[in-house]
Write an enzyme that holds these catalytic residues in place. Sequence first.
Site, PDB file in Angstrom:
ATOM      1  N   PHE A  72       0.819  -1.209   0.000  1.00 30.81           N
ATOM      2  CA  PHE A  72       0.000   0.000   0.000  1.00 30.81           C
ATOM      3  C   PHE A  72       0.855   1.263   0.000  1.00 30.81           C
ATOM      4  O   PHE A  72       0.840   2.060  -0.956  1.00 30.81           O
ATOM      5  CB  PHE A  72      -0.924  -0.069   1.217  1.00 30.81           C
ATOM      6  CG  PHE A  72      -1.639   1.194   1.579  1.00 30.81           C
ATOM      7  CD1 PHE A  72      -2.210   1.995   0.616  1.00 30.81           C
ATOM      8  CD2 PHE A  72      -1.757   1.561   2.915  1.00 30.81           C
ATOM      9  CE1 PHE A  72      -2.883   3.160   0.963  1.00 30.81           C
ATOM     10  CE2 PHE A  72      -2.426   2.702   3.275  1.00 30.81           C
ATOM     11  CZ  PHE A  72      -2.977   3.515   2.305  1.00 30.81           C
TER      12      PHE A  72
ATOM     13  N   TYR B 168       3.582  -7.198  17.605  1.00 29.86           N
ATOM     14  CA  TYR B 168       3.848  -6.318  16.468  1.00 29.86           C
ATOM     15  C   TYR B 168       4.643  -5.090  16.901  1.00 29.86           C
ATOM     16  O   TYR B 168       5.666  -4.747  16.294  1.00 29.86           O
ATOM     17  CB  TYR B 168       2.536  -5.895  15.817  1.00 29.86           C
ATOM     18  CG  TYR B 168       2.685  -4.833  14.758  1.00 29.86           C
ATOM     19  CD1 TYR B 168       3.351  -5.113  13.571  1.00 29.86           C
ATOM     20  CD2 TYR B 168       2.178  -3.555  14.943  1.00 29.86           C
ATOM     21  CE1 TYR B 168       3.507  -4.137  12.593  1.00 29.86           C
ATOM     22  CE2 TYR B 168       2.320  -2.581  13.974  1.00 29.86           C
ATOM     23  CZ  TYR B 168       2.987  -2.873  12.798  1.00 29.86           C
ATOM     24  OH  TYR B 168       3.155  -1.905  11.837  1.00 29.86           O
TER      25      TYR B 168
ATOM     26  N   GLY C 209       4.147   1.440  -0.148  1.00 29.00           N
ATOM     27  CA  GLY C 209       5.256   1.308  -1.078  1.00 29.00           C
ATOM     28  C   GLY C 209       4.897   1.662  -2.506  1.00 29.00           C
ATOM     29  O   GLY C 209       5.691   2.294  -3.220  1.00 29.00           O
TER      30      GLY C 209
ATOM     31  N   SER D 102       6.613   2.582  13.724  1.00 27.86           N
ATOM     32  CA  SER D 102       5.169   2.587  13.976  1.00 27.86           C
ATOM     33  C   SER D 102       4.858   3.270  15.291  1.00 27.86           C
ATOM     34  O   SER D 102       5.648   3.201  16.243  1.00 27.86           O
ATOM     35  CB  SER D 102       4.662   1.141  14.020  1.00 27.86           C
ATOM     36  OG  SER D 102       3.353   1.051  14.527  1.00 27.86           O
TER      37      SER D 102
END
Length: 382
Positions: A14, A188, A16, A129
């Site tokens: 997405f 994550y 990238g 993130s």
Amino acid sequence: MSARRVLITGGAGFIGTHLTRALLAQGSEVTVLDNLLPQVHGADRSDEDVVAALGGAAFVRGDVRDAEAWTRAYDGHDVIVHLAAETGTGQSMYEAARYTDVNVVGTARLLDLLTNTSHQVSRLVVASSRSIYGEGRYLDADGGVHYPGARRVEDLNAGRFEPLAADGTPLQATATDEDSRIHPSSVYGITKSTQEQLVLSIGEALGIPAVGLRYQNVFGPGQSLSNPYTGILSIFTTLLRSGAAINVFEDGRESRDFVFVSDVVEATRLAIGSDLPGSRVYNVGTGRAVDVLEVVRTLAATWGVEADYRVTGEYRLGDIRHNWADLTRIRADLGFTPQVDFAAGVAAFAEWARAEEAGTVGDYERSLGEMRSRGLMPGGGA
């Protein structure tokens, strides 16, 4: 920014794809390394489809855990943008080995090349993130700063969702800056924190300027509508289009910073082109908190439908309550200011999604069932 030779891992995804097109438009040479994971891309996406979508970039199909794939992709580039990662807070909690393998070992493969081979890499950019912060930054009534840990299960079961100070007193969420405490609450988040630290540390050791971009919740055209493990705008869009009820976790007041993909691309482009030395980290967001109920209502209004949503009190272990970005540093260093507000971004996302095949409700329900069966999504609140 002058033209560069850029390798983008995860570049068929997405973010990238948008970044690749932007860099090609300014005259850079771009190579994309991507494994075309079916969960993200679907089962039938071909190399030819990717090359057509990327609009002129060289494409190498391969996994970042594979040293040979890196070798095929990485020669001749002076910038590496490392986007490749498994994403999804909930799924990471029961697929810890896969998330750690891809996100950490895949990054280590790159760093082994940088430290053990000759190359001309002069800048590294890694997609970090907001999840590395865990809960964001909070203030008490006297202005004292707090970084709450994981919320207590007994509070969540009773419908008390707001984090509290250690002494049990109320706290007020505020924007999270880059000096805030790093204490991720999911597998994550832990892997993204490790990715960031690995890249910045090796960059520092080798004298290669390295930038960690702590993306907030990115959305926009091109986001997967079929992957039920990440991106509530895509998930809620699928449910709205099918007429299915939306399960709103907690009380719907949990908030995030939703940043449009074009703004993320611009921040990344500025990081690539910066001549600032050393290792640096930046938040990339809008600086505005949007709660889940606002997401539902904005999407429904944009689609022109009546939203069937249920505030269930369910919660996912590993989720946090509030986090949005303080943008002071990235404005000062890179001149970044987001241009797309939430409502305008949702309108652009919906316009694109209307022409796309919708995801399936069954996939989403299956993803919730996977969490419930493992005790990671307890039911009901007060």
